[in-house]
Design a protein around this motif. Structure first.
Motif, PDB file in Angstrom:
ATOM      1  N   MET A 243      10.448  18.096   9.758  1.00 42.52           N
ATOM      2  CA  MET A 243      10.465  18.715   8.444  1.00 42.52           C
ATOM      3  C   MET A 243      11.829  18.487   7.800  1.00 42.52           C
ATOM      4  N   VAL A 244      11.848  17.795   6.711  1.00 38.11           N
ATOM      5  CA  VAL A 244      13.071  17.475   5.996  1.00 38.11           C
ATOM      6  C   VAL A 244      13.052  18.203   4.664  1.00 38.11           C
ATOM      7  N   LEU A 245      14.054  19.046   4.449  1.00 35.97           N
ATOM      8  CA  LEU A 245      14.173  19.796   3.202  1.00 35.97           C
ATOM      9  C   LEU A 245      12.918  20.606   2.897  1.00 35.97           C
ATOM     10  N   PHE A 246      12.347  21.180   3.915  1.00 35.12           N
ATOM     11  CA  PHE A 246      11.171  22.030   3.785  1.00 35.12           C
ATOM     12  C   PHE A 246       9.957  21.268   3.252  1.00 35.12           C
ATOM     13  N   ILE A 247       9.921  19.962   3.470  1.00 43.96           N
ATOM     14  CA  ILE A 247       8.783  19.153   3.048  1.00 43.96           C
ATOM     15  C   ILE A 247       8.124  18.615   4.309  1.00 43.96           C
ATOM     16  N   GLY A 248       6.851  18.876   4.451  1.00 47.16           N
ATOM     17  CA  GLY A 248       6.117  18.408   5.604  1.00 47.16           C
ATOM     18  C   GLY A 248       5.496  17.048   5.355  1.00 47.16           C
ATOM     19  N   ALA A 249       4.820  16.525   6.365  1.00 45.54           N
ATOM     20  CA  ALA A 249       4.193  15.210   6.274  1.00 45.54           C
ATOM     21  C   ALA A 249       3.125  15.143   5.177  1.00 45.54           C
ATOM     22  N   PRO A 250       2.269  16.160   5.019  1.00 41.80           N
ATOM     23  CA  PRO A 250       1.261  16.070   3.954  1.00 41.80           C
ATOM     24  C   PRO A 250       1.881  15.976   2.555  1.00 41.80           C
ATOM     25  N   GLU A 251       2.955  16.710   2.330  1.00 38.12           N
ATOM     26  CA  GLU A 251       3.606  16.656   1.022  1.00 38.12           C
ATOM     27  C   GLU A 251       4.216  15.283   0.768  1.00 38.12           C
ATOM     28  N   VAL A 252       4.811  14.700   1.811  1.00 42.18           N
ATOM     29  CA  VAL A 252       5.400  13.367   1.674  1.00 42.18           C
ATOM     30  C   VAL A 252       4.317  12.350   1.338  1.00 42.18           C
ATOM     31  N   MET A 253       3.183  12.448   2.001  1.00 42.20           N
ATOM     32  CA  MET A 253       2.075  11.513   1.734  1.00 42.20           C
ATOM     33  C   MET A 253       1.583  11.650   0.296  1.00 42.20           C
ATOM     34  N   ILE A 254       1.484  12.859  -0.200  1.00 42.04           N
ATOM     35  CA  ILE A 254       1.032  13.074  -1.581  1.00 42.04           C
ATOM     36  C   ILE A 254       2.042  12.474  -2.566  1.00 42.04           C
ATOM     37  N   VAL A 255       3.329  12.695  -2.320  1.00 47.69           N
ATOM     38  CA  VAL A 255       4.362  12.138  -3.189  1.00 47.69           C
ATOM     39  C   VAL A 255       4.294  10.610  -3.169  1.00 47.69           C
ATOM     40  N   LEU A 256       4.159  10.012  -1.987  1.00 44.08           N
ATOM     41  CA  LEU A 256       4.061   8.557  -1.896  1.00 44.08           C
ATOM     42  C   LEU A 256       2.829   8.034  -2.622  1.00 44.08           C
ATOM     43  N   LEU A 257       1.716   8.723  -2.516  1.00 44.51           N
ATOM     44  CA  LEU A 257       0.496   8.320  -3.215  1.00 44.51           C
ATOM     45  C   LEU A 257       0.707   8.358  -4.730  1.00 44.51           C
ATOM     46  N   ILE A 258       1.352   9.398  -5.216  1.00 41.71           N
ATOM     47  CA  ILE A 258       1.614   9.513  -6.657  1.00 41.71           C
ATOM     48  C   ILE A 258       2.566   8.404  -7.116  1.00 41.71           C
ATOM     49  N   VAL A 259       3.578   8.094  -6.320  1.00 43.12           N
ATOM     50  CA  VAL A 259       4.515   7.026  -6.671  1.00 43.12           C
ATOM     51  C   VAL A 259       3.794   5.689  -6.752  1.00 43.12           C
ATOM     52  N   VAL A 260       2.933   5.416  -5.789  1.00 40.22           N
ATOM     53  CA  VAL A 260       2.178   4.156  -5.804  1.00 40.22           C
ATOM     54  C   VAL A 260       1.267   4.105  -7.019  1.00 40.22           C
ATOM     55  N   MET A 261       0.625   5.220  -7.348  1.00 40.84           N
ATOM     56  CA  MET A 261      -0.281   5.235  -8.496  1.00 40.84           C
ATOM     57  C   MET A 261       0.494   5.059  -9.809  1.00 40.84           C
ATOM     58  N   LEU A 262       1.673   5.656  -9.922  1.00 36.50           N
ATOM     59  CA  LEU A 262       2.437   5.573 -11.163  1.00 36.50           C
ATOM     60  C   LEU A 262       3.106   4.212 -11.361  1.00 36.50           C
ATOM     61  N   PHE A 263       3.755   3.702 -10.317  1.00 38.01           N
ATOM     62  CA  PHE A 263       4.567   2.510 -10.471  1.00 38.01           C
ATOM     63  C   PHE A 263       3.914   1.242  -9.942  1.00 38.01           C
ATOM     64  N   GLY A 264       2.946   1.371  -9.083  1.00 37.78           N
ATOM     65  CA  GLY A 264       2.326   0.199  -8.478  1.00 37.78           C
ATOM     66  C   GLY A 264       3.105  -0.246  -7.255  1.00 37.78           C
ATOM     67  N   ALA A 265       2.413  -0.939  -6.381  1.00 39.63           N
ATOM     68  CA  ALA A 265       3.013  -1.355  -5.111  1.00 39.63           C
ATOM     69  C   ALA A 265       4.129  -2.368  -5.309  1.00 39.63           C
ATOM     70  N   ASP A 266       4.074  -3.183  -6.384  1.00 33.69           N
ATOM     71  CA  ASP A 266       5.092  -4.212  -6.577  1.00 33.69           C
ATOM     72  C   ASP A 266       6.426  -3.652  -7.066  1.00 33.69           C
ATOM     73  N   LYS A 267       6.447  -2.473  -7.651  1.00 33.96           N
ATOM     74  CA  LYS A 267       7.695  -1.876  -8.161  1.00 33.96           C
ATOM     75  C   LYS A 267       8.412  -1.023  -7.115  1.00 33.96           C
ATOM     76  N   ILE A 268       7.732  -0.639  -6.061  1.00 34.82           N
ATOM     77  CA  ILE A 268       8.327   0.254  -5.060  1.00 34.82           C
ATOM     78  C   ILE A 268       9.574  -0.360  -4.402  1.00 34.82           C
ATOM     79  N   PRO A 269       9.577  -1.643  -4.015  1.00 34.88           N
ATOM     80  CA  PRO A 269      10.820  -2.192  -3.435  1.00 34.88           C
ATOM     81  C   PRO A 269      12.004  -2.159  -4.403  1.00 34.88           C
ATOM     82  N   GLU A 270      11.751  -2.395  -5.693  1.00 35.56           N
ATOM     83  CA  GLU A 270      12.831  -2.322  -6.680  1.00 35.56           C
ATOM     84  C   GLU A 270      13.385  -0.903  -6.781  1.00 35.56           C
TER      85      GLU A 270
END
Length: 90
Positions: A1-28
């Motif tokens: 648990m990092v900064l009171f964020i568990g694994a499910p919350e991290v997965m949701i944030v990552l899913l939202i990031v992928v949906m917003l920016f697309g997989a090609d923008k994530i490395p940038e």
């Protein structure tokens, strides 16, 4: 648990990031965040180095925490001496 964020919350944030920016923008984005974190770390190290250099130049003792720790330890010992008999009775 990092900064009171568990694994499910991290997965949701990552899913939202992928949906917003697309997989090609994530490395940038990751590269930009990495560079920003590196600049902050370098700036922090520069500030620390400047403080230490200035303190050595002006003969200032930066290790004040040793004295405080000694005082706290002596208070703890005195407290243990006083509360020792009380603790033994219970």
């Amino acid at each position: 648990m990092v900064l009171f964020i568990g694994a499910p919350e991290v997965m949701i944030v990552l899913l939202i990031v992928v949906m917003l920016f697309g997989a090609d923008k994530i490395p940038e984005i990751a590269r930009g965040l990495g560079k920003g974190m590196r600049q902050i770390k370098d700036a922090t190290n520069d500030i620390k180095r400047e403080i230490n250099t200035s303190a050595v130049k002006h003969d200032i003792d930066l290790d004040v925490t040793k004295d405080i720790k000694k005082e706290i330890d002596s208070v703890k010992e005195n407290l243990d001496d006083v509360t020792g008999p009380i603790k033994r009775n219970f």
